[in-house]
Design a protein around this motif. Structure first.
Motif, PDB file in Angstrom:
ATOM      1  N   GLN A  36       8.049  18.416 -49.191  1.00  0.00           N
ATOM      2  CA  GLN A  36       8.269  19.836 -48.964  1.00  0.00           C
ATOM      3  C   GLN A  36       8.655  20.100 -47.513  1.00  0.00           C
ATOM      4  OE1 GLN A  36       8.594  22.413 -50.858  1.00  0.00           O
ATOM      5  NE2 GLN A  36       8.832  23.837 -49.142  1.00  0.00           N
ATOM      6  N   ALA A  37       7.892  19.529 -46.584  1.00  0.00           N
ATOM      7  CA  ALA A  37       8.158  19.705 -45.156  1.00  0.00           C
ATOM      8  C   ALA A  37       7.534  18.536 -44.414  1.00  0.00           C
ATOM      9  CB  ALA A  37       7.574  21.030 -44.667  1.00  0.00           C
ATOM     10  N   PRO A  38       8.011  18.219 -43.221  1.00  0.00           N
ATOM     11  CA  PRO A  38       7.403  17.127 -42.458  1.00  0.00           C
ATOM     12  C   PRO A  38       6.094  17.551 -41.808  1.00  0.00           C
ATOM     13  CG  PRO A  38       9.168  18.109 -41.188  1.00  0.00           C
ATOM     14  CD  PRO A  38       9.179  18.790 -42.533  1.00  0.00           C
ATOM     15  N   LEU A  39       5.348  16.571 -41.379  1.00  0.00           N
ATOM     16  CA  LEU A  39       4.099  16.804 -40.660  1.00  0.00           C
ATOM     17  C   LEU A  39       4.368  17.025 -39.176  1.00  0.00           C
ATOM     18  CD1 LEU A  39       0.945  16.602 -40.384  1.00  0.00           C
ATOM     19  CD2 LEU A  39       1.263  14.123 -40.178  1.00  0.00           C
ATOM     20  N   ALA A  40       5.379  16.330 -38.643  1.00  0.00           N
ATOM     21  CA  ALA A  40       5.678  16.378 -37.217  1.00  0.00           C
ATOM     22  C   ALA A  40       7.185  16.506 -37.003  1.00  0.00           C
ATOM     23  CB  ALA A  40       5.163  15.115 -36.524  1.00  0.00           C
ATOM     24  N   VAL A  41       7.545  17.120 -35.881  1.00  0.00           N
ATOM     25  CA  VAL A  41       8.955  17.288 -35.532  1.00  0.00           C
ATOM     26  C   VAL A  41       9.133  17.004 -34.049  1.00  0.00           C
ATOM     27  CG1 VAL A  41      10.843  18.952 -35.300  1.00  0.00           C
ATOM     28  CG2 VAL A  41       9.424  18.980 -37.343  1.00  0.00           C
ATOM     29  N   SER A  42      10.210  16.285 -33.726  1.00  0.00           N
ATOM     30  CA  SER A  42      10.636  16.119 -32.333  1.00  0.00           C
ATOM     31  C   SER A  42      11.796  17.062 -32.092  1.00  0.00           C
ATOM     32  CB  SER A  42      11.088  14.682 -32.065  1.00  0.00           C
ATOM     33  OG  SER A  42      10.013  13.786 -32.118  1.00  0.00           O
ATOM     34  N   ILE A  43      11.661  17.889 -31.082  1.00  0.00           N
ATOM     35  CA  ILE A  43      12.726  18.806 -30.695  1.00  0.00           C
ATOM     36  C   ILE A  43      13.212  18.407 -29.308  1.00  0.00           C
ATOM     37  CG2 ILE A  43      13.312  21.190 -30.108  1.00  0.00           C
ATOM     38  CD1 ILE A  43      11.400  22.130 -32.256  1.00  0.00           C
ATOM     39  N   GLU A  44      14.512  18.308 -29.156  1.00  0.00           N
ATOM     40  CA  GLU A  44      15.124  17.876 -27.909  1.00  0.00           C
ATOM     41  C   GLU A  44      15.460  19.101 -27.052  1.00  0.00           C
ATOM     42  OE1 GLU A  44      18.426  14.575 -27.375  1.00  0.00           O
ATOM     43  OE2 GLU A  44      19.360  16.480 -27.979  1.00  0.00           O
ATOM     44  N   PRO A  45      14.698  19.381 -25.992  1.00  0.00           N
ATOM     45  CA  PRO A  45      15.021  20.537 -25.151  1.00  0.00           C
ATOM     46  C   PRO A  45      16.356  20.389 -24.430  1.00  0.00           C
ATOM     47  CG  PRO A  45      12.754  19.828 -24.794  1.00  0.00           C
ATOM     48  CD  PRO A  45      13.440  18.746 -25.583  1.00  0.00           C
ATOM     49  N   VAL A  46      16.635  19.155 -23.975  1.00  0.00           N
ATOM     50  CA  VAL A  46      17.876  18.878 -23.242  1.00  0.00           C
ATOM     51  C   VAL A  46      18.173  17.386 -23.366  1.00  0.00           C
ATOM     52  CG1 VAL A  46      16.539  18.655 -21.099  1.00  0.00           C
ATOM     53  CG2 VAL A  46      19.003  18.993 -20.961  1.00  0.00           C
ATOM     54  N   ASN A  47      19.453  17.040 -23.485  1.00  0.00           N
ATOM     55  CA  ASN A  47      19.800  15.622 -23.614  1.00  0.00           C
ATOM     56  C   ASN A  47      20.484  15.093 -22.354  1.00  0.00           C
ATOM     57  OD1 ASN A  47      22.203  17.001 -23.946  1.00  0.00           O
ATOM     58  ND2 ASN A  47      22.905  15.822 -25.706  1.00  0.00           N
ATOM     59  N   ASN A  48      19.955  15.527 -21.227  1.00  0.00           N
ATOM     60  CA  ASN A  48      20.422  15.036 -19.936  1.00  0.00           C
ATOM     61  C   ASN A  48      19.217  14.517 -19.166  1.00  0.00           C
ATOM     62  OD1 ASN A  48      22.180  14.390 -17.905  1.00  0.00           O
ATOM     63  ND2 ASN A  48      22.739  16.497 -17.390  1.00  0.00           N
ATOM     64  N   CYS A  49      19.448  13.743 -18.109  1.00  0.00           N
ATOM     65  CA  CYS A  49      18.328  13.172 -17.367  1.00  0.00           C
ATOM     66  C   CYS A  49      18.679  13.044 -15.892  1.00  0.00           C
ATOM     67  CB  CYS A  49      17.939  11.807 -17.935  1.00  0.00           C
ATOM     68  SG  CYS A  49      16.344  11.197 -17.295  1.00  0.00           S
ATOM     69  N   ASN A  50      17.639  12.993 -15.071  1.00  0.00           N
ATOM     70  CA  ASN A  50      17.797  12.847 -13.629  1.00  0.00           C
ATOM     71  C   ASN A  50      17.705  11.384 -13.180  1.00  0.00           C
ATOM     72  OD1 ASN A  50      15.123  13.093 -14.559  1.00  0.00           O
ATOM     73  ND2 ASN A  50      14.354  13.500 -12.512  1.00  0.00           N
ATOM     74  N   LEU A  51      17.417  10.466 -14.124  1.00  0.00           N
ATOM     75  CA  LEU A  51      17.360   9.040 -13.799  1.00  0.00           C
ATOM     76  C   LEU A  51      18.425   8.279 -14.585  1.00  0.00           C
ATOM     77  CD1 LEU A  51      13.507   8.293 -13.568  1.00  0.00           C
ATOM     78  CD2 LEU A  51      15.096   9.068 -11.793  1.00  0.00           C
ATOM     79  N   HIS A  52      18.532   6.977 -14.311  1.00  0.00           N
ATOM     80  CA  HIS A  52      19.577   6.158 -14.932  1.00  0.00           C
ATOM     81  C   HIS A  52      18.975   4.854 -15.445  1.00  0.00           C
ATOM     82  CE1 HIS A  52      22.571   8.929 -13.299  1.00  0.00           C
ATOM     83  NE2 HIS A  52      21.893   8.878 -12.160  1.00  0.00           N
ATOM     84  N   CYS A  53      18.052   4.962 -16.378  1.00  0.00           N
ATOM     85  CA  CYS A  53      17.376   3.782 -16.920  1.00  0.00           C
ATOM     86  C   CYS A  53      18.350   2.963 -17.775  1.00  0.00           C
ATOM     87  CB  CYS A  53      16.162   4.202 -17.736  1.00  0.00           C
ATOM     88  SG  CYS A  53      15.013   5.257 -16.803  1.00  0.00           S
ATOM     89  N   PRO A  54      18.428   1.651 -17.546  1.00  0.00           N
ATOM     90  CA  PRO A  54      19.483   0.821 -18.149  1.00  0.00           C
ATOM     91  C   PRO A  54      19.479   0.741 -19.678  1.00  0.00           C
ATOM     92  CG  PRO A  54      18.471  -0.313 -16.291  1.00  0.00           C
ATOM     93  CD  PRO A  54      17.642   0.895 -16.561  1.00  0.00           C
ATOM     94  N   GLU A  55      18.314   0.841 -20.324  1.00  0.00           N
ATOM     95  CA  GLU A  55      18.275   0.734 -21.782  1.00  0.00           C
ATOM     96  C   GLU A  55      18.228   2.091 -22.478  1.00  0.00           C
ATOM     97  OE1 GLU A  55      18.678  -1.981 -23.830  1.00  0.00           O
ATOM     98  OE2 GLU A  55      19.313  -2.809 -21.914  1.00  0.00           O
ATOM     99  N   CYS A  56      18.348   3.149 -21.722  1.00  0.00           N
ATOM    100  CA  CYS A  56      18.358   4.504 -22.290  1.00  0.00           C
ATOM    101  C   CYS A  56      19.799   4.959 -22.468  1.00  0.00           C
ATOM    102  CB  CYS A  56      17.616   5.458 -21.354  1.00  0.00           C
ATOM    103  SG  CYS A  56      17.810   7.200 -21.802  1.00  0.00           S
TER     104      CYS A  56
END
Length: 326
Positions: A36-56
């Motif tokens: 019917q519905a999920p138990l948990a949800v991930s919501i992405e506020p923004v898809n930008n970052c201030n760092l440059h992690c190599p595997e991200c």
């Protein structure tokens, strides 16, 4: 997954039971009985970052989705629809959530509807004032990345980051929790264990204790196949991968034709795409967009149902699943 007691109403307990039942039926019959519905949800506020992690994907530039901030109207639409059902909200996916100017308002809006909230941050934007705002917002759980305890080790992965800024962030949060007599957020220091930092695990634990964080976690890294040799730690307990008899890297665990995430949780991008899980970084398997339909319409549509069926019959066909430990 940390779910606080205040977030579990009788209706939400029924959601958990219904999810478990439909998931078990789906495995047994190898066809999806849609939840019917999920138990948990991930919501992405923004898809930008201030760092440059190599595997991200954001850090290394492989994220193909346009950079976006989630609009407050879309966020309110999602929470208003899902609040009766979901117990847990993770306000992050790709990117650094603290870049969103309305993040604390987003947390407070969910908190007021008795939803447990969590963010994961690199801590570089977590100033003294921001720590105060987060404590006041009602945030339940904060994960802060601490991938090393010296600058040279820390910045090997957290490119562009400063270790002292992260350490200060934990101190600020604890000070405001004390000043405001708040037990939350639960502060979890997280180390992604890799080749360059595994020698600091014991020192990391001591540092976390000295900073009075509420807990810590040692996490294995998801690594792109061609770069495993660069990052994989020598201690196998902290690695997701092993070599087969032919000398090729593969996941330690065998991939089963099932996935609890397809029933229990969903991911929503900053632009409103509903995704099957957090491994779908570039929204290649989006079920639909919330500007075109409601969440539950998308969650039950033909594309979502077909994806769950494919997972139950041949999960190995999906590239993102072949690098997943679930």
């Amino acid at each position: 997954m940390k779910i606080l007691a205040h977030a579990i109403s009788m209706h939400r307990w029924l959601v958990v039971l219904q999810l478990s039942w439909t998931y078990l039926l789906s495995i047994a019959f190898q066809r999806p009985f849609n939840p019917q519905a999920p138990l948990a949800v991930s919501i992405e506020p923004v898809n930008n970052c201030n760092l440059h992690c190599p595997e991200c994907p954001v850090g290394n530039g492989s994220l193909t989705r346009p950079k976006r901030y989630m609009q407050p109207s879309l966020y309110h639409q999602i929470i208003n629809e899902l609040a009766p059902d979901i117990s847990y909200l993770m306000l992050y996916f790709q990117g650094e959530p603290l870049l969103h100017p309305s993040l604390t308002d987003m947390i407070r809006y969910a908190h007021d509807k008795k939803i447990t909230t969590m963010i994961s941050t690199n801590g570089q934007l977590l100033t003294n004032e921001k720590a105060k705002e987060l404590v006041r917002s009602g945030l339940d759980h904060l994960v802060i990345s601490l991938d090393g305890i010296t600058q040279d080790v820390y910045e090997t992965y957290r490119k562009g980051g400063n270790i002292e800024t992260t350490l200060n962030a934990i101190t600020y949060l604890n000070e405001w929790k004390k000043k405001l007599a708040s037990r939350s957020p639960f502060i979890e220091a997280q180390m992604i264990v890799m080749k360059h930092n595994e020698h600091q695990i014991n020192a990391f634990k001591k540092k976390v204790k000295a900073l009075h964080a509420d807990g810590y976690s040692l996490k294995s890294a998801q690594i792109e196949w061609t770069r495993i040799e660069t990052w994989i730690p020598s201690r196998s307990r902290f690695a997701r991968y092993k070599k087969d008899r032919q000398g090729n890297w593969r996941l330690k665990r065998n991939l089963k034709n099932r996935c609890w995430r397809q029933w229990s949780s969903a991911v929503i991008t900053a632009s409103g795409d509903v995704l099957p899980c957090c491994f779908d970084k570039n929204a290649e398997h989006a079920f639909g967009n919330l500007h075109d339909a409601s969440f539950l319409e998308i969650w039950h549509n033909e594309k979502a149902t077909a994806f769950r069926k494919a997972i139950l019959t041949n999960r190995n066909q999906f590239e993102m699943c072949r690098n997943c430990t679930s």
